[in-house]
Write a protein that holds these residues in place. Structure first.
Motif, mmCIF file in Angstrom:
data_model
loop_
_atom_site.group_PDB
_atom_site.id
_atom_site.type_symbol
_atom_site.label_atom_id
_atom_site.label_comp_id
_atom_site.label_asym_id
_atom_site.label_seq_id
_atom_site.Cartn_x
_atom_site.Cartn_y
_atom_site.Cartn_z
ATOM 1 N N VAL A 21 12.185 -3.352 2.502
ATOM 2 C CA VAL A 21 12.322 -2.855 3.851
ATOM 3 C C VAL A 21 10.933 -2.614 4.431
ATOM 4 N N GLY A 22 10.706 -3.185 5.561
ATOM 5 C CA GLY A 22 9.402 -3.101 6.218
ATOM 6 C C GLY A 22 8.913 -4.486 6.462
ATOM 7 N N ALA A 23 8.505 -5.208 5.435
ATOM 8 C CA ALA A 23 8.216 -6.628 5.599
ATOM 9 C C ALA A 23 9.535 -7.368 5.638
ATOM 10 N N VAL A 24 10.601 -6.742 5.095
ATOM 11 C CA VAL A 24 11.959 -7.228 5.111
ATOM 12 C C VAL A 24 12.042 -8.633 4.528
ATOM 13 N N LYS A 40 11.149 6.246 10.224
ATOM 14 C CA LYS A 40 12.597 6.471 10.208
ATOM 15 C C LYS A 40 12.928 7.867 10.726
ATOM 16 N N SER A 41 12.175 8.848 10.239
ATOM 17 C CA SER A 41 12.469 10.232 10.615
ATOM 18 C C SER A 41 12.231 10.485 12.096
ATOM 19 N N GLU A 42 11.355 9.696 12.710
ATOM 20 C CA GLU A 42 11.057 9.892 14.135
ATOM 21 C C GLU A 42 11.868 8.963 15.035
ATOM 22 N N GLY A 43 12.829 8.247 14.464
ATOM 23 C CA GLY A 43 13.678 7.375 15.278
ATOM 24 C C GLY A 43 12.968 6.133 15.784
ATOM 25 N N LEU A 44 11.973 5.636 15.029
ATOM 26 C CA LEU A 44 11.216 4.451 15.434
ATOM 27 C C LEU A 44 11.463 3.280 14.475
ATOM 28 N N TRP A 45 12.633 3.260 13.874
ATOM 29 C CA TRP A 45 12.971 2.256 12.859
ATOM 30 C C TRP A 45 13.997 1.280 13.441
ATOM 31 N N ASN A 46 13.782 -0.016 13.233
ATOM 32 C CA ASN A 46 14.737 -1.048 13.663
ATOM 33 C C ASN A 46 14.984 -1.050 15.171
ATOM 34 N N LEU A 47 13.951 -0.825 15.946
ATOM 35 C CA LEU A 47 14.131 -0.780 17.398
ATOM 36 C C LEU A 47 14.565 -2.127 17.975
ATOM 37 N N ALA A 67 1.590 -2.944 12.414
ATOM 38 C CA ALA A 67 2.602 -2.069 12.996
ATOM 39 C C ALA A 67 4.031 -2.593 12.854
ATOM 40 N N PRO A 68 4.315 -3.873 13.156
ATOM 41 C CA PRO A 68 5.713 -4.319 13.101
ATOM 42 C C PRO A 68 6.390 -4.066 11.762
ATOM 43 N N GLN A 69 5.685 -4.275 10.632
ATOM 44 C CA GLN A 69 6.335 -4.082 9.340
ATOM 45 C C GLN A 69 6.576 -2.604 9.061
ATOM 46 N N ILE A 70 5.736 -1.740 9.601
ATOM 47 C CA ILE A 70 5.944 -0.301 9.392
ATOM 48 C C ILE A 70 7.164 0.182 10.165
ATOM 49 N N PHE A 71 7.442 -0.434 11.314
ATOM 50 C CA PHE A 71 8.622 -0.071 12.106
ATOM 51 C C PHE A 71 9.819 -0.975 11.787
ATOM 52 N N ASN A 72 9.670 -1.846 10.777
ATOM 53 C CA ASN A 72 10.729 -2.780 10.382
ATOM 54 C C ASN A 72 11.128 -3.710 11.529
ATOM 55 N N CYS A 73 10.128 -4.149 12.291
ATOM 56 C CA CYS A 73 10.390 -4.995 13.458
ATOM 57 C C CYS A 73 9.545 -6.266 13.411
ATOM 58 N N HIS A 130 0.850 -1.186 0.000
ATOM 59 C CA HIS A 130 0.000 0.000 0.000
ATOM 60 C C HIS A 130 0.895 1.248 0.000
ATOM 61 N N PRO A 131 0.632 2.225 -0.867
ATOM 62 C CA PRO A 131 1.489 3.439 -0.917
ATOM 63 C C PRO A 131 1.612 4.133 0.431
ATOM 64 N N GLU A 132 0.537 4.135 1.220
ATOM 65 C CA GLU A 132 0.591 4.804 2.514
ATOM 66 C C GLU A 132 1.532 4.083 3.470
ATOM 67 N N GLU A 133 1.665 2.782 3.286
ATOM 68 C CA GLU A 133 2.583 2.021 4.140
ATOM 69 C C GLU A 133 4.011 2.498 3.946
ATOM 70 N N GLU A 134 4.409 2.738 2.687
ATOM 71 C CA GLU A 134 5.769 3.212 2.417
ATOM 72 C C GLU A 134 5.988 4.606 3.013
ATOM 73 N N LYS A 135 4.970 5.443 2.950
ATOM 74 C CA LYS A 135 5.086 6.779 3.548
ATOM 75 C C LYS A 135 5.268 6.689 5.067
ATOM 76 N N LEU A 136 4.517 5.764 5.686
ATOM 77 C CA LEU A 136 4.622 5.615 7.137
ATOM 78 C C LEU A 136 5.986 5.078 7.547
ATOM 79 N N LYS A 137 6.570 4.228 6.720
ATOM 80 C CA LYS A 137 7.914 3.724 7.022
ATOM 81 C C LYS A 137 8.931 4.864 7.028
ATOM 82 N N GLU A 138 8.826 5.740 6.040
ATOM 83 C CA GLU A 138 9.749 6.878 6.003
ATOM 84 C C GLU A 138 9.526 7.797 7.206
ATOM 85 N N LEU A 139 8.264 7.969 7.586
ATOM 86 C CA LEU A 139 7.966 8.794 8.756
ATOM 87 C C LEU A 139 8.517 8.140 10.026
#
Length: 577
Positions: free
Chosen positions: A566-569, A460-467, A520-526, A449-458
């Motif tokens: 990246v996301g579902a990885v 990352k920008s908020e430091g919630l990626w690969n926790l 949620a986990p795939q959006i945060f790459n977790c 979903h296009p919105e999913e990719e946008k949320l992943k970038e968001l």
């Protein structure tokens, strides 16, 4: 209070089951695996259970000198029956499929007999389950934390059933998957008409109006079949057998209404105690738990639904919940009309309680209209699922969270991340949940979903990626990618893409939050198990693979045709070379 299954015998019917016991004994000797062949009539007893209003159910005991064996028999009632009602053949079919191929807790079935010469009607014999049945949904006599566990276990048992692949276990033709509610409204509407008027009990005009309202408000998801699967049809707490001493479900009973169809009807029906007390022995005591006050420990309706949705991977049903509750009340009222009609002809189980079915059915119709009139019936967003041990306070309260005994929480780092996750999910993920779910059940489910990719970038920008990445792995990635520098030439911190340096214990608090929504986990790459796969590559892979691993984590551009989603990885080529 609870009752053991053995305590539910109707003592008024112990002496006369009203069918040929000798014929049944002879049949069981030949067709029930493990049944003592040497058992005589003096060893054999047939006792009717008093709980339930539909298919008569009996305890079969074979008591010899050196053994005591127990079985349960379910049969159709005698006399003229409504079309398609009391289908013990379908009960046997679904129990056999689930018991053979899944871990859904059901009693084992031994045989199905459709020869009416044996005891006068079709019947089947199944395993006897010793355990507890909770007839009162308020669970009197239990500590609050145990009430919470019992309700959560009920929701999880239903979720486990709803995760079953009907095709894989031979139930692919067990029913139509689309337009379930439409067909059910038509079916039970006809059953209601058949059970009333024309010399039978009077019809309720409000019931006829309710049928019209339901037909006009059937959700689109019902027509598409996107929420379809195996449906129990009568899932409620008093149709569950809990272990004699442990608070876990060991058996789901009463499968007469099971089919394939809209699974949201099951979870709504199981929520009726929150709306109304439908017990036939409580005429005049009709208020549901939400009206009288939910006892300490029992989750709210929203929390109970959240437990189910989290376990089953279902979206939050706020958009159509009013319909599903009204539908459940309508169907229960139609069933009660049939019970009452059978009572007037002397052909109903439950005796005195069946006498109240007509009045209780009308009360259910009134409650359906009251529910329809409500402005709001569920929170707009997926609520937090409370910890059953810690109680049901506000799970967003930082002070309470820090004070929870037995739980280590790091300084402000974990709390800051936790609050950011909660806000991110509330603002961005929960509002998209239904749309993500609809895409996942559509013909383009494998596309992102296009919105999913946008949320992943968001994220990352908020430091919630690969926790999920531990500190040592983050350091290894920095050394491989950036020669140990934590910032690039522009001063941007690479660490924002390489986790927050958390221990597994610290990450556990955040992982629990992400686990409340399947997306949620795939959006945060977790998302597991990909997190574990990436860790293996990072620890034991050669240098080239470790560099590739680091690039995958940080979201860099990949070459040589390597695909990293990246996301579902999805790491293509993970096991090669």
């Amino acid at each position: 209070m609870s009752k053991l299954t053995s305590e539910l015998i109707d003592k008024s019917k112990c002496s006369d089951p009203q069918f040929d016991v000798v014929s049944l004994l002879n049949y069981c000797r030949s067709h029930v695996h493990g049944f003592p062949f040497s058992a005589t009539l003096s060893h054999f007893s047939v006792l009717q259970f008093g709980h339930g209003q539909s298919n008569p159910t009996f305890l079969l005991e074979v008591n010899g000198e050196n053994y005591l064996k127990r079985y349960v028999l379910r049969k159709k009632p005698p006399g003229k029956l409504l079309p398609s009602a009391h289908a013990v053949e379908r009960e046997y079919q679904v129990l056999h499929a689930l018991g053979t191929h899944t871990k859904v807790p059901v009693p084992k079935v031994f045989c199905l007999c459709t020869d009416t010469n044996v005891i006068g009607t079709a019947f089947y014999v199944m395993e006897y389950l010793e355990g507890r049945i909770f007839l009162d949904p308020t669970l009197p006599g239990f500590e609050p934390h145990r009430k919470s566990i019992i309700y959560r276990e009920s929701a999880r048992a239903l979720a486990l059933l709803h995760q079953t692949d009907a095709d894989a276990i031979g139930l692919g033709s067990f029913g139509r998957r689309d337009s379930y509610c439409k067909r059910q409204v038509d079916r039970w509407g006809k059953q209601y008409m058949t059970s009333t008027a024309g010399g039978k009990p009077d019809r309720n005009p409000k019931m006829l109006e309710l049928i019209g309202w339901l037909r006009q408000n059937i959700p689109a998801e019902d027509s598409s079949g996107s929420v379809s699967g195996v449906v129990h049809g009568d899932f409620r707490i008093d149709n569950l057998v809990f272990h004699p001493v442990e608070d876990r479900v060991v058996g789901i009973l009463d499968w007469e209404l099971s089919t394939l169809g809209n699974q949201m009807c099951d979870i709504a029906y199981s929520c009726l105690p929150y709306v109304v007390d439908a017990a036939l022995d409580k005429l005049g005591q009709d208020k549901g738990l939400e009206e009288i006050g939910i006892p300490d420990g029992i989750p709210s309706m929203a929390e109970y639904i959240a437990e189910y949705c989290t376990t089953a991977g279902k979206p939050w049903p706020v958009d159509h919940w009013k319909f599903y509750i009204a539908f459940s009340l309508f169907r229960a009222a139609a069933i009660y009309a049939g019970v009452y009609n059978r009572w007037t002809t002397g052909n109903a189980s439950g005796r005195e309680r069946a006498m109240n079915a007509g009045k209780k059915g009308d009360i259910l119709v009134d409650y359906a209209w009251m529910y329809i009139a409500k402005t709001s019936v569920l929170p707009d967003r997926f609520p937090s699922v409370p910890d059953p041990i810690q109680g049901h306070g506000n799970q967003h309260n930082d002070v309470d969270f820090l004070k929870q005994s037995g739980k280590f929480v790091s300084s402000g780092k974990v709390m800051e991340l936790r609050n950011k996750l909660i806000k991110f999910m509330d603002d961005h993920i929960y509002p998209m949940e239904n749309e993500f779910y609809n895409r996942a059940t559509s013909s383009i489910r494998w596309s992102v979903h296009p919105e999913e990719e946008k949320l992943k970038e968001l994220a990352k920008s908020e430091g919630l990626w690969n926790l999920f990445i531990p500190l040592d792995s983050a350091k290894r990635a920095e050394n491989l990618l950036y020669n140990g520098n934590s910032q690039d030439m522009c001063g941007n911190r690479h660490g924002r893409l390489l986790g927050a340096g958390l221990s597994n214990l610290e990450y556990g608090h955040l992982c629990e939050l992400m686990g409340r929504c399947v997306w949620a986990p795939q959006i945060f790459n977790c998302g597991a198990p990909d997190t574990g796969n990436m860790e293996v590559v990072g620890v034991v892979g050669d240098v080239n693979r470790q560099v590739w691993w680091c690039q995958s984590l940080s979201g860099m551009v990949y070459g040589e045709g390597q695909a990293v989603k990246v996301g579902a990885v999805v790491l293509v080529g993970l096991g090669r070379g």
